[in-house]
Write an enzyme that holds these catalytic residues in place. Structure first.
Site, PDB file in Angstrom:
ATOM      1  N   ARG A  20      25.877 -23.242   5.410  1.00  0.00           N
ATOM      2  CA  ARG A  20      25.488 -21.886   4.949  1.00  0.00           C
ATOM      3  C   ARG A  20      26.150 -21.138   4.271  1.00  0.00           C
ATOM      4  NH1 ARG A  20      26.462 -16.448   4.812  1.00  0.00           N
ATOM      5  NH2 ARG A  20      27.460 -16.656   6.574  1.00  0.00           N
ATOM      6  N   ASP A  21      27.333 -20.503   4.835  1.00  0.00           N
ATOM      7  CA  ASP A  21      28.434 -19.802   4.082  1.00  0.00           C
ATOM      8  C   ASP A  21      28.933 -20.577   2.717  1.00  0.00           C
ATOM      9  OD1 ASP A  21      30.078 -17.762   3.147  1.00  0.00           O
ATOM     10  OD2 ASP A  21      31.092 -17.590   5.208  1.00  0.00           O
ATOM     11  N   HIS A 214      35.766 -14.192  12.020  1.00  0.00           N
ATOM     12  CA  HIS A 214      35.374 -14.932  10.688  1.00  0.00           C
ATOM     13  C   HIS A 214      36.219 -14.425   9.792  1.00  0.00           C
ATOM     14  CE1 HIS A 214      32.117 -16.369   7.920  1.00  0.00           C
ATOM     15  NE2 HIS A 214      33.044 -15.834   7.183  1.00  0.00           N
ATOM     16  N   HIS A 216      38.487 -14.867   6.079  1.00  0.00           N
ATOM     17  CA  HIS A 216      38.646 -15.627   4.759  1.00  0.00           C
ATOM     18  C   HIS A 216      40.040 -15.849   4.443  1.00  0.00           C
ATOM     19  CE1 HIS A 216      34.152 -15.679   3.076  1.00  0.00           C
ATOM     20  NE2 HIS A 216      34.178 -15.446   4.273  1.00  0.00           N
ATOM     21  N   CYS A 247      32.754 -14.833  -1.243  1.00  0.00           N
ATOM     22  CA  CYS A 247      31.854 -13.483  -1.411  1.00  0.00           C
ATOM     23  C   CYS A 247      31.679 -13.293  -2.796  1.00  0.00           C
ATOM     24  CB  CYS A 247      32.523 -12.462  -0.649  1.00  0.00           C
ATOM     25  SG  CYS A 247      31.661 -10.926  -0.860  1.00  0.00           S
ATOM     26  N   ASN A 256      36.418 -19.595   3.204  1.00  0.00           N
ATOM     27  CA  ASN A 256      36.696 -19.237   4.796  1.00  0.00           C
ATOM     28  C   ASN A 256      37.813 -20.377   5.148  1.00  0.00           C
ATOM     29  OD1 ASN A 256      33.851 -18.212   5.715  1.00  0.00           O
ATOM     30  ND2 ASN A 256      33.211 -19.836   4.330  1.00  0.00           N
TER      31      ASN A 256
END
Length: 314
Positions: A20-21, A214, A216, A247, A256
């Site tokens: 997803r991300d 979470h 990064h 992002c 990530n």
């Protein structure tokens, strides 16, 4: 065990968010068949929690157009806890229809980022979570709801994000019906000291319902930030295979924490993850081939496992 490690959890969960991300942050649209291969191989490597997609309009994110199909396949894999991101009630209704195990509603503590990303203020997102909770309860589904508080450590649009505002919004999400909450360093502004301060305060509000960190790796501190959270007892972390993701409001930022690097660090510290790291590295190579030309990150794939690793992990 030393005093420095006595507070570390004995087990930790690495929640894979690359499907997803990671994939929604790159231009390449990975075919559904490859996503299903990724899921199958990830579960074989010991991954038990995977964010499989996002229920957003396909015209906005064509990379996520097949989320319903990917979720349906994920539900057939024994032992897999499948989560999806939902930006609103409509997305939540799709997650409920697919019987997702968890749906994550992202809320940005930065008002500027919230308006740019979701076209809602943070408090409007809180209200949306209340509607999602009502829909979940009415459906009879057991799908959990996680309120993910993003830009918790700063924002490339707004700059400073006040910790008090992060904590206020976290409490508001819980009051609106979130089963659990998480904190995200969306643009890589956090450092271990700021992680310690904010997570310590957040734990006083949410306790065990503060479920995940979470981080990064924009400035190379993702694993250091994980360690800071570990010392406070946090035992679930998002990560993306090959470190893909990022992002759109942090141009040039790396993504990530890399799943394989995080798994290695945890196992080397004696924290059990249940993950087969050589199998993860093999899967990383396959995924990197599917997205050839896209930036990938991480270091373990270059250096390999040290000869001392098995003894250290044991």
């Amino acid at each position: 065990m030393t005093a420095a490690t006595s507070s570390l959890p004995r087990h930790a969960i690495v929640r894979e968010v690359g499907l997803r991300d990671g994939l929604q942050s790159i231009a390449t649209v990975v075919p559904t068949a490859h996503k299903l291969e990724w899921l199958r191989a990830a579960v074989a490597a010991g991954q038990t929690e995977i964010e499989v997609g996002s229920f957003v309009p396909a015209r906005l994110l064509p990379q996520m157009a097949d989320t319903a199909q990917v979720l349906a396949f994920a539900k057939t894999l024994p032992g897999l806890f499948a989560s999806v991101l939902v930006p609103n009630l409509r997305g939540a209704e799709q997650a409920l229809a697919g019987d997702a195990d968890l749906m994550i509603l992202p809320l940005s503590a930065s008002h500027a980022h919230s308006l740019a990303n979701l076209r809602k203020t943070p408090d409007e997102v809180v209200a949306e979570l209340g509607r999602i909770r009502a829909a979940r309860d009415a459906s009879g589904r057991k799908t959990l709801i996680e309120g993910g508080v993003g830009t918790a450590f700063g924002c490339t649009l707004q700059g400073r994000v006040e910790p008090a505002e992060v904590l206020r919004l976290m409490q508001a999400l819980l009051d609106a019906g979130a089963d659990r909450v998480s904190l995200a360093d969306t643009v890589g502004y956090a450092n271990p000291a700021s992680v310690s301060r904010l997570f310590e305060q957040a734990l006083k509000i949410a306790g065990e319902r503060l479920s995940c960190g979470h981080f990064h790796d924009t400035r190379g501190l993702a694993l250091a930030n994980v360690h800071a959270a570990l010392l406070l007892g946090i035992a679930r972390f998002d990560a993306s295979l090959a470190g893909i993701g990022g992002c759109p409001y942090a141009p040039g930022a790396s993504g990530n924490a890399a799943t394989e690097d995080l798994a290695f660090m945890l196992e080397a510290m004696g924290i059990h993850t249940g993950l087969d790291i050589p199998a993860l590295l093999a899967l990383r190579a396959r995924v990197a081939g599917w997205i050839a030309g896209e930036p990938t990150h991480g270091t373990l794939w270059r250096a390999g496992l040290p000869k001392t690793f098995a003894a250290t992990a044991a």
